[in-house]
Design an enzyme around this catalytic site. Structure first.
Site, PDB file in Angstrom:
ATOM      1  N   SER A   6       0.852  -1.191   0.000  1.00  0.00           N
ATOM      2  CA  SER A   6       0.000   0.000   0.000  1.00  0.00           C
ATOM      3  C   SER A   6       0.885   1.237   0.000  1.00  0.00           C
ATOM      4  O   SER A   6       1.658   1.468   0.944  1.00  0.00           O
ATOM      5  CB  SER A   6      -0.888   0.008   1.247  1.00  0.00           C
ATOM      6  OG  SER A   6      -1.329   1.338   1.488  1.00  0.00           O
ATOM      7  N   HIS A  31      -1.446  -1.371  -4.124  1.00  0.00           N
ATOM      8  CA  HIS A  31      -2.699  -0.991  -3.456  1.00  0.00           C
ATOM      9  C   HIS A  31      -2.709   0.531  -3.245  1.00  0.00           C
ATOM     10  O   HIS A  31      -1.792   1.083  -2.642  1.00  0.00           O
ATOM     11  CB  HIS A  31      -2.765  -1.749  -2.125  1.00  0.00           C
ATOM     12  CG  HIS A  31      -4.013  -1.566  -1.334  1.00  0.00           C
ATOM     13  ND1 HIS A  31      -5.126  -2.365  -1.504  1.00  0.00           N
ATOM     14  CD2 HIS A  31      -4.327  -0.694  -0.344  1.00  0.00           C
ATOM     15  CE1 HIS A  31      -6.072  -1.995  -0.644  1.00  0.00           C
ATOM     16  NE2 HIS A  31      -5.608  -0.975   0.067  1.00  0.00           N
ATOM     17  N   ASP A  33      -4.785   3.648  -1.637  1.00  0.00           N
ATOM     18  CA  ASP A  33      -5.826   3.991  -0.660  1.00  0.00           C
ATOM     19  C   ASP A  33      -6.378   5.385  -0.926  1.00  0.00           C
ATOM     20  O   ASP A  33      -5.662   6.378  -0.793  1.00  0.00           O
ATOM     21  CB  ASP A  33      -5.241   3.936   0.755  1.00  0.00           C
ATOM     22  CG  ASP A  33      -5.031   2.503   1.216  1.00  0.00           C
ATOM     23  OD1 ASP A  33      -5.995   1.725   1.157  1.00  0.00           O
ATOM     24  OD2 ASP A  33      -3.903   2.173   1.625  1.00  0.00           O
ATOM     25  N   MET A  35      -9.077   8.235   0.176  1.00  0.00           N
ATOM     26  CA  MET A  35      -9.909   8.655   1.317  1.00  0.00           C
ATOM     27  C   MET A  35     -10.467  10.045   1.065  1.00  0.00           C
ATOM     28  O   MET A  35      -9.744  10.914   0.564  1.00  0.00           O
ATOM     29  CB  MET A  35      -9.051   8.681   2.587  1.00  0.00           C
ATOM     30  CG  MET A  35      -8.325   7.374   2.862  1.00  0.00           C
ATOM     31  SD  MET A  35      -7.260   7.528   4.294  1.00  0.00           S
ATOM     32  CE  MET A  35      -6.500   5.894   4.315  1.00  0.00           C
ATOM     33  N   HIS A  64      -8.545   1.218  -3.575  1.00  0.00           N
ATOM     34  CA  HIS A  64      -9.411   0.973  -2.411  1.00  0.00           C
ATOM     35  C   HIS A  64     -10.147   2.280  -2.119  1.00  0.00           C
ATOM     36  O   HIS A  64      -9.553   3.230  -1.606  1.00  0.00           O
ATOM     37  CB  HIS A  64      -8.516   0.520  -1.245  1.00  0.00           C
ATOM     38  CG  HIS A  64      -9.241   0.321   0.039  1.00  0.00           C
ATOM     39  ND1 HIS A  64      -8.587   0.077   1.236  1.00  0.00           N
ATOM     40  CD2 HIS A  64     -10.576   0.310   0.345  1.00  0.00           C
ATOM     41  CE1 HIS A  64      -9.476  -0.052   2.210  1.00  0.00           C
ATOM     42  NE2 HIS A  64     -10.685   0.092   1.694  1.00  0.00           N
ATOM     43  N   MET A 135     -11.232  -5.791   6.076  1.00  0.00           N
ATOM     44  CA  MET A 135     -10.445  -4.809   6.834  1.00  0.00           C
ATOM     45  C   MET A 135     -10.079  -5.411   8.188  1.00  0.00           C
ATOM     46  O   MET A 135     -10.952  -5.877   8.925  1.00  0.00           O
ATOM     47  CB  MET A 135     -11.241  -3.515   7.058  1.00  0.00           C
ATOM     48  CG  MET A 135     -11.495  -2.680   5.806  1.00  0.00           C
ATOM     49  SD  MET A 135     -10.018  -2.293   4.825  1.00  0.00           S
ATOM     50  CE  MET A 135      -9.036  -1.361   6.003  1.00  0.00           C
TER      51      MET A 135
HETATM   52  C1  DX5 Z   1      -6.158   1.737   5.955  1.00  0.00           C
HETATM   53  C2  DX5 Z   1      -5.738   1.385   4.544  1.00  0.00           C
HETATM   54  C3  DX5 Z   1      -4.595   0.462   4.464  1.00  0.00           C
HETATM   55  C4  DX5 Z   1      -3.304   0.986   5.046  1.00  0.00           C
HETATM   56  C5  DX5 Z   1      -2.623  -0.166   5.717  1.00  0.00           C
HETATM   57  O1  DX5 Z   1      -7.283   2.535   5.904  1.00  0.00           O
HETATM   58  O2  DX5 Z   1      -6.818   0.799   3.837  1.00  0.00           O
HETATM   59  O3  DX5 Z   1      -4.397   0.006   3.129  1.00  0.00           O
HETATM   60  O4  DX5 Z   1      -2.445   1.541   4.115  1.00  0.00           O
HETATM   61  O5  DX5 Z   1      -1.530   0.314   6.383  1.00  0.00           O
HETATM   62  P1  DX5 Z   1      -0.688  -0.564   7.403  1.00  0.00           P
HETATM   63  O6  DX5 Z   1      -0.166  -1.729   6.639  1.00  0.00           O
HETATM   64  O7  DX5 Z   1       0.388   0.383   7.854  1.00  0.00           O
HETATM   65  O8  DX5 Z   1      -1.622  -0.979   8.489  1.00  0.00           O
HETATM   66 ZN    ZN Z   2      -6.412  -0.151   1.836  1.00  0.00          ZN
END
Ligand code: DX5
Ligand code: ZN
Length: 216
Positions: A6, A31, A33, A35, A64, A135
């Protein structure tokens, strides 16, 4: 087991290099992310980042979507070069329609469920998706602690997928490191998203990925 680094945890001043490092070290996909500061209490990146990453890697890009209105952004991310679009069950009252829209764009569809959402909500949509993302933290931030009560749910999702006898990834996201990786693999996950365990100041990307992969 396959790894999906990610880029939320990457050093954005060296994003191209970090993605290239992950590709060379055997990443299965990247991946991304997204938001919106509404569905989750944080802001991250948009289609422009996907477009840039698309130019530096041949790996599949999965987006995502942690946004309140995923339908509004499907086309933009598809055009930017996403190969998979992952939408939250919690973000959408018309999930089936959204999944059909993703397919009509020629992309892989995935459904994401939050820690408090039961596996049973997947029952009527599983046949239509290529990925389920469980998740293992509450979405919104990297560097959070793995929520152990999600483990039995990963097992339930795995059994549902196997029962349908179709190719569908069981992917996990959040708090994945060398300690939790074996737990989620044992529970039935086959794709592991990892941010801070791969992009950090302690070791380089290749060493971090090797450590995660050998933690099986
Ligand atoms: C959280 C994201 C994850 C995040 C995971 O909201 O969806 O993809 O990047 O990060 P780590 O691996 O640091 O928990
Ligand atoms: Zn994610």
């Amino acid at each position: 087991m396959r790894l999906a680094p990610s880029i939320l945890a990457a050093d954005f001043t060296r994003l191209g290099q970090q993605v290239a490092d992950a590709e060379r070290a055997g990443a299965d996909r990247i991946h991304v992310d997204v938001m919106d500061g509404h569905f989750v209490p944080n802001l991250s990146m948009g289609p422009a980042v996907v477009e840039s990453v698309r130019r530096v890697t041949r790996l599949p890009l999965e987006t995502h979507l942690m946004v309140s209105d995923p339908d509004a952004f499907l086309e933009a991310f598809a055009e930017a070069g996403s190969d998979s679009l992952l939408v939250h069950w919690e973000s959408n009252a018309n999930l089936h329609r959204t999944v059909q829209r993703i397919k009509a764009l020629g992309k892989r569809a995935g459904v994401v469920i939050n820690p408090a959402t039961p596996a049973s909500v997947l029952e009527e949509i599983l046949e239509d998706v290529e990925q389920v993302l469980v998740m293992t933290v509450n979405p919104g931030f990297g560097h959070q602690h793995f929520i152990h009560t999600t483990l039995p749910k990963i097992g339930r999702v795995r059994r549902m997928v196997d029962q349908l006898d179709r190719r569908c990834d069981v992917e996990v996201d959040g708090g994945i490191d060398a300690i939790t990786a074996p737990l989620v693999i044992d529970a039935g996950a086959n794709v592991l998203v990892a941010g801070s365990a791969i992009f950090n100041d302690v070791e380089d990307v290749a060493a971090a990925m090797k450590r995660l992969a050998s933690a099986e």
